[in-house]
Structure formats: C-alpha cells, structure tokens
Design an enzyme around this catalytic site. Structure first.
Site, PDB file in Angstrom:
ATOM      1  N   ASP A  16       0.887  -1.157   0.000  1.00 20.39           N
ATOM      2  CA  ASP A  16       0.000   0.000   0.000  1.00 20.39           C
ATOM      3  C   ASP A  16       0.926   1.209   0.000  1.00 20.39           C
ATOM      4  OD1 ASP A  16      -2.336   1.616   0.314  1.00 20.39           O
ATOM      5  OD2 ASP A  16      -1.955   1.704   2.462  1.00 20.39           O
ATOM      6  N   MET A  17       0.410   2.401  -0.274  1.00 20.78           N
ATOM      7  CA  MET A  17       1.296   3.568  -0.304  1.00 20.78           C
ATOM      8  C   MET A  17       1.089   4.496   0.904  1.00 20.78           C
ATOM      9  SD  MET A  17       1.998   6.358  -3.354  1.00 20.78           S
ATOM     10  CE  MET A  17       0.553   7.394  -3.035  1.00 20.78           C
ATOM     11  N   ASP A  18      -0.092   5.095   0.990  1.00 21.89           N
ATOM     12  CA  ASP A  18      -0.327   6.049   2.072  1.00 21.89           C
ATOM     13  C   ASP A  18      -0.364   5.341   3.415  1.00 21.89           C
ATOM     14  OD1 ASP A  18      -0.493   8.485   0.659  1.00 21.89           O
ATOM     15  OD2 ASP A  18      -2.462   7.931  -0.087  1.00 21.89           O
ATOM     16  N   SER A 118      -2.586   0.937  -4.386  1.00 22.82           N
ATOM     17  CA  SER A 118      -2.954   2.056  -3.528  1.00 22.82           C
ATOM     18  C   SER A 118      -4.298   2.639  -3.925  1.00 22.82           C
ATOM     19  CB  SER A 118      -1.882   3.156  -3.635  1.00 22.82           C
ATOM     20  OG  SER A 118      -2.309   4.341  -3.001  1.00 22.82           O
ATOM     21  N   LYS A 151     -11.088  -0.717  -1.359  1.00 24.24           N
ATOM     22  CA  LYS A 151     -10.851  -1.649  -0.273  1.00 24.24           C
ATOM     23  C   LYS A 151     -11.918  -1.353   0.802  1.00 24.24           C
ATOM     24  CE  LYS A 151      -5.896  -0.878  -1.094  1.00 24.24           C
ATOM     25  NZ  LYS A 151      -4.666  -0.283  -0.522  1.00 24.24           N
ATOM     26  N   ASP A 176      -1.743  -0.732   6.198  1.00 31.54           N
ATOM     27  CA  ASP A 176      -1.872  -0.059   7.491  1.00 31.54           C
ATOM     28  C   ASP A 176      -3.313   0.206   7.880  1.00 31.54           C
ATOM     29  OD1 ASP A 176      -2.036   3.440   7.086  1.00 31.54           O
ATOM     30  OD2 ASP A 176      -2.124   1.985   5.448  1.00 31.54           O
TER      31      ASP A 176
END
Length: 225
Positions: A16-18, A118, A151, A176
């Site tokens: 994931d990115m953020d 993401s 998601k 996260d």
C-alpha cells in the site's frame, strides 16, 4: 538431498502507499477538511477515519449521497485534488516512512518483484514516486481510481497479482488500514499489518502479523511466510 518446500511460497510483495511508504495522510486530511468547510459539511474525526483506505471517488460518492451535494462527483474530486496538490508541492518535511526505503531496496536486491496497490489516484502516486525516485523498484503501480469499489473490496489486490503473474496465495501485502487488511485477506493473500502512528484507530487483528515499524521486516522474514 531433496529440497524442503514450505506449504506456501511468497513470490511477490504488494505495498500500500499512504501510511506504509509515505505519510501523505496529513496532506489529504488538510485538503479534505478545507473542502468540507467549503461545502459546509461538519465532519467528525471518527467518521473521517472510516474513509481511510477508500478512493477519493468513493469518499465523494458517499458524501454526495449522505449530504445531498449538488456538484458532480468529478467536480468534487478535482477540487480536492487541487487542494491536495497545493499542499503536496508546498510540503518540505514530507519523506518516506522510517524503514520503507531500506525494505524496498533489500527486497529489490533479493530479486523480489514489487507491486503497488494504492487507493490513491494515479496523479498522487506519480507525485510520490517522482519525488522519492521509486519507479525503478516497482514492476506495477495500481491505482484505486480504476475500480468501482474501494478496499475492503479485494479487486485492486487481485488485479495487482494478475499483473505480476502470481497466484494470490503467493502474494504478500503490507497494509496499514483495516479496510486494506480485510481486502488482502479476502483476496486470499498473506498480509502484514503495519500499525503506523499515522493511521490511528485501525483494527489490524486479522492480519497474519502486525508490526509497529517497517524495520521489523526483512526480505527473509517476508519470504518465509
């Protein structure tokens, strides 16, 4: 001597990115709340927390229905992205989260294909990958804006696995958010939950492992699941 094979083999890692690679959440938070103020929407911290892991499109689809907003979803999205872009370009303290670059470089050096999945827009992903020089390390970048549902729907992870040419059972996801962990498990993937200080109030108990720092992870530990 015969080779010993584990029941499962991890062959690719999906990030994931953020909240995992970079903490752009304060910039998104600032952009969203500036926009909420413009729209006259009173948003609580608890309600905002339920948006984490959702695409901007899905957030505004929900808000439009909930508050009877007259603007088109596309118009709302563009205004929020304009506000985010201003904050991103002006931010001087933004950096990759501790341990992120080291983990990426170690996995890449070990020959592990890396994917990004993401909820962020392609524009935001491009901003982050350009600023931090991440393009050489990743095989595929998948944006949530290409999917009708965010998601916890597993579609984004399943698409990343397809692009990587890997069966879901051989993919490991680092997430996260509660929505992200749920999506990864629904996709049939191994999931490591990153209990980031930047992603408060997220229930990660259904991840296969939960860590408080990316430095707790290595190529060896991730490939041994």
């Amino acid at each position: 001597m015969p080779e010993i094979h584990s029941a499962r083999m991890i062959r690719t890692v999906i990030f994931d990115m953020d909240g995992v690679l970079v903490d752009t959440e304060p910039l998104h938070h600032d952009a969203f709340f500036r926009h909420f103020a413009e729209l006259g929407i009173a948003m609580t911290r608890e309600e905002y927390a339920t948006f984490l892991g959702s695409s901007t499109r899905n957030v505004y689809q929900r808000l439009k229905a909930q508050f009877g907003l007259t603007e088109e979803v596309e118009t709302l999205i563009n205004r929020k992205r304009e506000l985010f872009g201003t904050s991103f370009d002006a931010s001087t303290g933004l950096d990759l989260l501790p341990g992120a670059r080291a983990l990426i470089e170690e996995l890449h050096a070990a020959g592990v294909p890396l994917q990004l999945a993401s909820s962020a827009s392609k524009q935001t992903i491009a901003r982050v990958f350009t600023r931090f020089g991440l393009y050489p390390y990743f095989d595929n970048l998948v944006s949530g804006e290409d999917f009708p549902r965010s998601k916890p729907d597993p579609a984004i992870f399943l698409h990343a696995a397809t692009l990587a040419g890997m069966p879901p059972a051989e993919c490991l996801v680092i997430e996260d958010s509660a929505n992200g962990v749920t999506a990864a498990k629904a996709a049939g993937m191994v999931c490591v939950g990153y209990r980031s200080e930047h992603s408060e109030g997220q229930d990660l108990h259904h991840a296969d492992q939960v860590v408080a720092h990316l430095g707790q992870l290595s190529a060896a530990t991730l490939l041994s699941f």
